[in-house]
Design an enzyme around this catalytic site. Structure first.
Site, PDB file in Angstrom:
ATOM      1  N   LYS A   2      -8.178  11.263  -0.499  1.00  0.00           N
ATOM      2  CA  LYS A   2      -6.908  11.159   0.215  1.00  0.00           C
ATOM      3  C   LYS A   2      -6.416   9.718   0.225  1.00  0.00           C
ATOM      4  O   LYS A   2      -5.221   9.447   0.104  1.00  0.00           O
ATOM      5  CB  LYS A   2      -7.053  11.677   1.643  1.00  0.00           C
ATOM      6  CG  LYS A   2      -5.766  11.590   2.477  1.00  0.00           C
ATOM      7  CD  LYS A   2      -4.620  12.360   1.837  1.00  0.00           C
ATOM      8  CE  LYS A   2      -3.299  12.156   2.578  1.00  0.00           C
ATOM      9  NZ  LYS A   2      -3.265  12.782   3.902  1.00  0.00           N
TER      10      LYS A   2
ATOM     11  N   LYS B 297      -2.027   2.641   8.076  1.00  0.00           N
ATOM     12  CA  LYS B 297      -3.421   3.013   8.396  1.00  0.00           C
ATOM     13  C   LYS B 297      -4.144   3.509   7.152  1.00  0.00           C
ATOM     14  O   LYS B 297      -5.263   3.074   6.846  1.00  0.00           O
ATOM     15  CB  LYS B 297      -3.427   4.092   9.481  1.00  0.00           C
ATOM     16  CG  LYS B 297      -4.778   4.767   9.708  1.00  0.00           C
ATOM     17  CD  LYS B 297      -4.676   5.901  10.716  1.00  0.00           C
ATOM     18  CE  LYS B 297      -3.956   7.116  10.186  1.00  0.00           C
ATOM     19  NZ  LYS B 297      -4.795   8.003   9.377  1.00  0.00           N
TER      20      LYS B 297
ATOM     21  N   SER C 287      -6.465  12.292   8.018  1.00  0.00           N
ATOM     22  CA  SER C 287      -6.718  11.172   7.112  1.00  0.00           C
ATOM     23  C   SER C 287      -7.495  10.114   7.887  1.00  0.00           C
ATOM     24  O   SER C 287      -6.958   9.492   8.802  1.00  0.00           O
ATOM     25  CB  SER C 287      -5.395  10.581   6.600  1.00  0.00           C
ATOM     26  OG  SER C 287      -4.695  11.531   5.841  1.00  0.00           O
TER      27      SER C 287
END
Length: 322
Positions: free
Chosen positions: A192, A260, A114
């Site tokens: 994502k 994040k 990711s």
């Protein structure tokens, strides 16, 4: 753009040749993904920061690389590391080797972590430049957590040129049950990010509901049972609910990784002028966990942590550990 027609799968007449792939990052997600590639008939050469994971791959029939640069001749090189900065550091020697002697035409570099949708495009340009145009980057982040990685049932969101996606499809199908190309390079990472927006904020909402219920004298398990029979029912409630009720914080997807990932949503929204108030709020919530020193605990977190239990690990869709 790389227009080579070299296939990641052996051409007709070369069925005896096992297709090859390099795999960088054999952590909680990467190790079972590489194992599934081996089971699908691929010859896998792996690299990992800690050698124990490479030894596990060797026991399964794979091979080990002393450095990432040793993977320079692999037709497919997969990266499964915590963030793009880790990938760039790991790939530095590889790109240097390619500057000295370019790889074969049609080499595919697949970023399955990711990462920033914007940042992975910059990485793609760096790979094209270093390889003399012989290597192309696709981003293909995954959802499904450690359970999906072990079972080979991951949802894989890919971005990159159509012809390159067609060639890498057998690789991705060896690791995932749902594989889709969403657009050009960066599209997979944006998909994502959208996934994490839903997972991260919904998990936070469930944690908030659990804490409110418990402090008000309600049984959290009973509450979630009722919610699961109504409009609030969801896959996230099904997986996360029992762990929230039990206060099971065994790390399957550390909170620091969700912070994040949600920051990528905010970054992407800013780049196209879209409002993202839920992502902004979620980023702030997970930042508070980090500030309290709880970033390494699971994103399923509420109230004072209890000792980890033996409950099954939830398949929370977060970035993999190294």
């Amino acid at each position: 753009m790389n227009n080579a027609t070299t296939s990641a799968v052996p051409p007709s007449g070369a069925e005896h040749t096992r297709p090859r792939a390099g795999f960088v990052g054999l952590g909680l997600m990467g190790a079972p993904m590489a194992a599934n590639l081996l089971r699908a008939g691929w010859s896998v050469t792996g690299w990992n920061r800690s050698p124990a994971a490479v030894e596990d791959l060797l026991r399964l029939g794979g091979s080990g690389a002393a450095t990432v640069a040793d993977l320079r001749d692999e037709p497919v090189i997969i990266f499964m590391l915590p963030d793009l900065s880790f990938i760039e550091d790991a790939a530095a020697g590889l790109l240097d080797a390619w500057r000295s002697s370019p790889p074969g035409p049609g080499t595919l570099v697949v970023v399955m972590s990711s990462v920033s949708p914007v940042g992975v495009q910059d990485f793609g340009r760096a790979v094209i430049e270093a390889s003399g145009g012989n290597a192309t980057v696709l981003d293909a982040p995954v959802s499904g957590g450690t359970h999906g990685a072990r079972q080979g049932t991951l949802a894989i969101m890919a971005g990159g040129p159509e012809e390159d996606f067609a060639r890498i499809l057998p690789v991705l199908q060896a690791m995932g049950a749902t594989v889709r190309r969403l657009g050009g390079l960066g599209a997979g990472s944006l998909a994502k990010a959208c996934n994490q927006l839903v997972v991260g904020t919904t998990t936070a909402a469930l944690a908030e509901a659990a804490e409110l219920a418990e402090r008000s004298g309600l049984d959290v398990t009973a509450l979630f049972d009722v919610l699961s029979g109504g409009l609030a029912a969801s896959r996230i409630l099904e997986i996360v609910g029992p762990r929230l009720a039990a206060k099971d914080y065994t790390p399957t997807g550390p909170a620091k990784f969700m912070h994040k990932d949600l920051s990528f949503v905010v970054e992407s929204a800013r780049s196209v002028g879209a409002a993202a108030p839920m992502a902004s709020a979620g980023t702030e919530l997970y930042a508070q966990l980090l500030a309290q020193g709880l970033g390494d605990l699971d994103l399923v977190l509420r109230g004072p942590p209890s000792p980890p239990t033996s409950l099954p690990r939830a398949a929370c869709e977060t970035s993999p550990a190294p």
